[in-house]
Design a protein around this motif. Structure first.
Motif, mmCIF file in Angstrom:
data_model
loop_
_atom_site.group_PDB
_atom_site.id
_atom_site.type_symbol
_atom_site.label_atom_id
_atom_site.label_comp_id
_atom_site.label_asym_id
_atom_site.label_seq_id
_atom_site.Cartn_x
_atom_site.Cartn_y
_atom_site.Cartn_z
ATOM 1 N N PHE A 100 0.832 -1.211 0.000
ATOM 2 C CA PHE A 100 0.000 0.000 0.000
ATOM 3 C C PHE A 100 0.867 1.262 0.000
ATOM 4 O O PHE A 100 0.710 2.135 -0.851
ATOM 5 N N TRP A 101 1.802 1.338 0.958
ATOM 6 C CA TRP A 101 2.618 2.545 1.046
ATOM 7 C C TRP A 101 3.613 2.641 -0.102
ATOM 8 O O TRP A 101 3.953 3.741 -0.555
ATOM 9 N N SER A 102 4.075 1.506 -0.582
ATOM 10 C CA SER A 102 4.939 1.529 -1.760
ATOM 11 C C SER A 102 4.158 2.030 -2.967
ATOM 12 O O SER A 102 4.673 2.801 -3.788
ATOM 13 N N ALA A 103 2.893 1.593 -3.066
ATOM 14 C CA ALA A 103 2.045 2.054 -4.165
ATOM 15 C C ALA A 103 1.766 3.547 -4.051
ATOM 16 O O ALA A 103 1.804 4.282 -5.049
ATOM 17 N N VAL A 104 1.462 4.007 -2.838
ATOM 18 C CA VAL A 104 1.256 5.438 -2.615
ATOM 19 C C VAL A 104 2.491 6.217 -3.054
ATOM 20 O O VAL A 104 2.403 7.236 -3.747
ATOM 21 N N ASP A 105 3.644 5.713 -2.634
ATOM 22 C CA ASP A 105 4.916 6.334 -2.995
ATOM 23 C C ASP A 105 5.073 6.411 -4.502
ATOM 24 O O ASP A 105 5.225 7.497 -5.085
ATOM 25 N N LYS A 106 5.038 5.262 -5.145
ATOM 26 C CA LYS A 106 5.330 5.210 -6.580
ATOM 27 C C LYS A 106 4.311 5.961 -7.410
ATOM 28 O O LYS A 106 4.671 6.703 -8.332
ATOM 29 N N PHE A 107 3.038 5.751 -7.116
ATOM 30 C CA PHE A 107 2.027 6.408 -7.935
ATOM 31 C C PHE A 107 1.983 7.907 -7.680
ATOM 32 O O PHE A 107 1.807 8.695 -8.622
ATOM 33 N N ALA A 108 2.155 8.320 -6.441
ATOM 34 C CA ALA A 108 2.186 9.760 -6.148
ATOM 35 C C ALA A 108 3.373 10.410 -6.840
ATOM 36 O O ALA A 108 3.252 11.490 -7.446
ATOM 37 N N VAL A 109 4.520 9.739 -6.758
ATOM 38 C CA VAL A 109 5.722 10.268 -7.403
ATOM 39 C C VAL A 109 5.557 10.307 -8.920
ATOM 40 O O VAL A 109 5.870 11.305 -9.574
ATOM 41 N N GLN A 110 5.046 9.200 -9.480
ATOM 42 C CA GLN A 110 4.904 9.151 -10.936
ATOM 43 C C GLN A 110 3.879 10.154 -11.437
ATOM 44 O O GLN A 110 4.073 10.774 -12.488
ATOM 45 N N ILE A 111 2.789 10.299 -10.707
ATOM 46 C CA ILE A 111 1.783 11.295 -11.111
ATOM 47 C C ILE A 111 2.387 12.694 -11.037
ATOM 48 O O ILE A 111 2.201 13.520 -11.941
ATOM 49 N N GLY A 112 3.117 12.950 -9.946
ATOM 50 C CA GLY A 112 3.774 14.250 -9.817
ATOM 51 C C GLY A 112 4.785 14.491 -10.925
ATOM 52 O O GLY A 112 4.809 15.567 -11.548
ATOM 53 N N GLN A 113 5.606 13.490 -11.198
ATOM 54 C CA GLN A 113 6.594 13.628 -12.268
ATOM 55 C C GLN A 113 5.924 13.764 -13.625
ATOM 56 O O GLN A 113 6.403 14.497 -14.505
ATOM 57 N N PHE A 114 4.812 13.062 -13.795
ATOM 58 C CA PHE A 114 4.082 13.141 -15.058
ATOM 59 C C PHE A 114 3.546 14.556 -15.283
ATOM 60 O O PHE A 114 3.686 15.119 -16.373
ATOM 61 N N VAL A 115 2.944 15.117 -14.251
ATOM 62 C CA VAL A 115 2.407 16.483 -14.362
ATOM 63 C C VAL A 115 3.532 17.468 -14.680
ATOM 64 O O VAL A 115 3.406 18.324 -15.565
ATOM 65 N N VAL A 116 4.649 17.320 -13.970
ATOM 66 C CA VAL A 116 5.791 18.208 -14.202
ATOM 67 C C VAL A 116 6.333 18.030 -15.618
ATOM 68 O O VAL A 116 6.633 19.014 -16.312
ATOM 69 N N SER A 117 6.449 16.776 -16.062
ATOM 70 C CA SER A 117 6.993 16.521 -17.403
ATOM 71 C C SER A 117 6.081 17.079 -18.494
ATOM 72 O O SER A 117 6.553 17.554 -19.530
ATOM 73 N N VAL A 118 4.779 17.019 -18.257
ATOM 74 C CA VAL A 118 3.823 17.592 -19.221
ATOM 75 C C VAL A 118 4.010 19.103 -19.313
ATOM 76 O O VAL A 118 4.071 19.684 -20.412
#
Length: 481
Positions: free
Chosen positions: A15-33
Motif C-alpha cells: 500500500f505505502w509503496s504504491a502510494v509512494d510510486k504512484f504519487a511520485v509518478q503522477i507528480g513527475q508526469f504532471v511536471v513533465s507535461v
C-alpha cells in the motif's frame, strides 16, 4: 512469521509503496507535461545523451550493496557504516571522472553544451549517495511510508524548481535544476526520517562479504543500464537531437505505468520474499500472487494507453509532439511484460541467488545485440518495435529458472494471465469503436477511459477473476486502517 502477519505486513508495505510510486509518478508526469509544453524535444534529447553516463556511475556507486544489506539476515551497524563510506568514496571518484570526461563526451555527440551539463548534472551522484543507506534501513523495516514522504517532497521541490526555470527561459538547464533540487530534497528528508546516523567506519571483511553478493547485482545492473541507455547513445550520435527527445519521452510515458508497478512490486515484496526464503510454500504463494496481480493491472492499462495515444499526446503536449504518437503506441507494448519479468528476476535475488540472476541477464545479451544490429539503422520506430519482440522473449527467458526451481514457469504464468488477455480484448474493441466514431479528442480520452475501464472490470467480474476480488479486498482492508 504467521501467514496472517505476513499478509498484513506485505499488504501494508505494498500500500505505502504504491502510494509512494504512484504519487511520485503522477507528480513527475504532471511536471513533465508542463515542461514538455514549454521546452522543445531537443532539450530532452540533450539530457538523454547523458543518461547512460549518470546511470552507469550510479550503478557503480550502489554496487548492489544496499540489496545485499536487505538480503542479509545477520546485518550489523558496521555493515551499514561500511556501505555508507563506500558510497561516499565511489560518488566522489565518479564525479571527478565525469568532470574530466566532459569534453570527450561533448566531442563524441558534437554538442558543445554537454561539457557544462555533464559537470553540473554529475553533482546528483553525490547528493544521491549520501542517503542510500538511510533508504535501505527504511526498506528493511518495511517503512515505505517514510520513503513515500521523502520521494513526494523530492518531486514537489524538483518539479517546482524545474518549472520555474523553464518559465524563465533556462531551456535544457531547467531539467538539470529539476534533477539536482529533487535529489537534494530527497537526501535531506531521508536523513530526517531515518533514525540511523553513520559512523565513519569501514570494515574490509564486511565489504568483502556484501560485495560477494552485490557484485553480481552490480554487473547485472551495469549490463541492464548499458542496454537500457545504449539506444540513447546511438540516436544521439547518428540521428537529430529531436529524435532522441521523442524516444526518451515515449519511454518515459510508457514507464509511468509499467515502471511504477515494477517499482511497487519489487520494493514491497523483496524484503517479504527474503524473510520467507526458506519456506517454499509461502514463497511460491506470494510470488505467484504478485505475477497475477501485476498482469491484472498492467496489461489493460498499457493497452488503453496505446489505444488513446493520440488524444493523450495532443491534448497534454500539444501538436508539436505529434511525432510521438506511434512511438508511444509501440513502446507501451514493449513494456507490457516488464512487471512480470521483474518479479521472476526479483525472486532469484530474494533467495540469495544473485549468481543466477546475473546468468539469466547475460543470457539475453545476444538477443539484444541482434535487435540493435537490425533496428538501429532503420530508425526510432523500428528500434521500439525491436523492444516489443525482445521484451516478450525476455519474459520467457526470465521465467525459465523460477519454473525449474519452483514449478511456476512461463506456461503456467501465461495460463494464469489468459483471462486478463480476454478481458483486455473486450475492452480494446469498445475503446477502438469509441475512437473510430467520435472525432473530438477530449471525448475520446474521457469516454475511452471511463467505458474502457468499466468494460474491463465487468468482463473480469463475469469471468470470476480472483485478482479482482483480491484487489477489492485489499482496498477494503486498507480503508479500515
Amino acid at each position: 512469521m504467521h501467514n496472517s502477519s505476513l499478509r498484513s505486513i506485505a499488504t501494508k508495505g505494498i500500500f505505502w509503496s504504491a502510494v509512494d510510486k504512484f504519487a511520485v509518478q503522477i507528480g513527475q508526469f504532471v511536471v513533465s507535461v508542463v515542461l514538455a509544453r514549454i521546452l522543445v524535444p531537443e532539450d530532452f534529447g540533450l539530457i538523454g545523451m547523458l543518461a547512460i553516463f549518470i546511470a552507469l556511475s550510479q550503478a557503480f556507486i550502489e554496487s548492489g550493496l544496499g540489496t545485499g544489506l536487505i538480503q542479509r539476515q545477520d546485518r550489523t551497524d558496521i555493515d551499514f557504516s561500511t556501505v555508507f563510506v563506500f558510497n561516499l568514496l565511489a560518488s566522489s571518484f565518479f564525479y571527478v571522472l565525469l568532470f574530466f570526461s566532459a569534453p570527450y563526451i561533448s566531442s563524441f555527440f558534437n554538442q558543445p553544451q554537454l561539457i557544462d551539463l555533464v559537470r553540473v548534472l554529475g553533482l546528483s551522484l553525490f547528493l544521491n549517495a549520501v542517503s542510500i543507506v538511510q533508504k535501505t534501513k527504511l526498506t528493511i523495516a518495511i517503512d515505505f511510508k517514510s520513503i513515500a514522504k521523502s520521494n513526494v517532497i523530492a518531486v514537489i521541490v524538483g518539479g517546482f524548481c524545474g518549472v520555474i526555470g523553464a518559465i524563465n527561459g533556462y531551456g535544457v538547464w531547467s531539467l538539470v535544476i529539476q534533477s539536482l533540487s529533487g535529489s537534494l530534497a530527497s537526501s535531506v528528508s531521508l536523513w530526517f526520517l531515518s533514525s540511523w546516523s553513520p559512523s565513519i567506519l569501514f570494515s574490509k571483511k564486511s565489504f568483502k562479504s556484501l560485495f560477494g553478493y552485490g557484485s553480481k547485482i552490480l554487473i547485472s545492473g551495469l549490463y541492464a543500464q548499458l542496454l537500457n541507455n545504449v539506444y540513447n547513445i546511438c540516436l544521439g550520435k547518428f540521428y537529430p537531437t529531436a529524435s532522441l527527445g521523442y524516444y526518451t519521452r515515449a519511454k518515459s510515458f510508457a514507464d509511468l505505468s509499467a515502471g511504477t508497478i515494477v517499482s511497487v512490486i519489487q520494493q514491497a515484496t523483496f524484503p517479504v520474499l527474503t524473510a520467507v526464503q526458506s519456506d517454499k510454500a509461502k514463497l511460491v504463494s506470494i510470488y505467484s500472487r504478485m505475477i497475477r496481480i501485476s498482469a491484472f493491472l498492467i496489461i489493460p492499462l498499457m493497452t488503453l494507453i496505446a489505444l488513446l495515444a493520440k488524444p493523450i499526446v495532443i491534448l497534454l503536449l500539444t501538436e508539436k509532439w505529434v511525432t510521438l504518437i506511434p512511438l508511444l503506441q509501440w513502446m507501451v507494448f514493449a513494456r507490457i511484460f516488464l512487471p512480470m519479468s521483474a518479479i521472476n528476476m526479483n525472486l532469484l535475488n530474494a533467495i540469495g541467488r544473485s549468481d543466477l540472476y546475473l546468468k539469466v541477464d547475460l543470457s539475453k545479451l545476444p538477443l539484444t545485440i541482434l535487435a540493435m544490429i537490425i533496428t538501429i539503422p532503420l530508425g526510432v520506430k523500428a528500434i521500439i518495435i525491436g523492444h516489443v519482440v525482445t521484451s516478450a522473449l525476455s519474459f520467457l527467458i526470465n521465467a525459465y529458472l523460477p519454473g525449474k526451481i519452483y514449478g511456476y514457469g512461463a506456461i503456467k504464468q501465461l495460463k494464469d494471465m489468459l483471462p486478463v488477455f480476454v478481458a483486455t480484448m473486450g475492452m480494446a474493441i469498445l475503446v477502438f469503436a469509441i475512437s473510430y466514431f467520435i472525432d473530438n479528442l477530449l471525448l475520446q480520452l474521457f469516454l475511452g477511459t471511463l467505458f474502457g475501464a468499466a468494460a474491463y472490470l465487468f468482463i473480469c467480474w463475469l469471468l470470476k477473476l480472483e485478482e479482482l476480488k483480491e484487489v477489492w479486498r485489499s482496498f477494503l482492508s486498507l480503508k479500515k486502517r
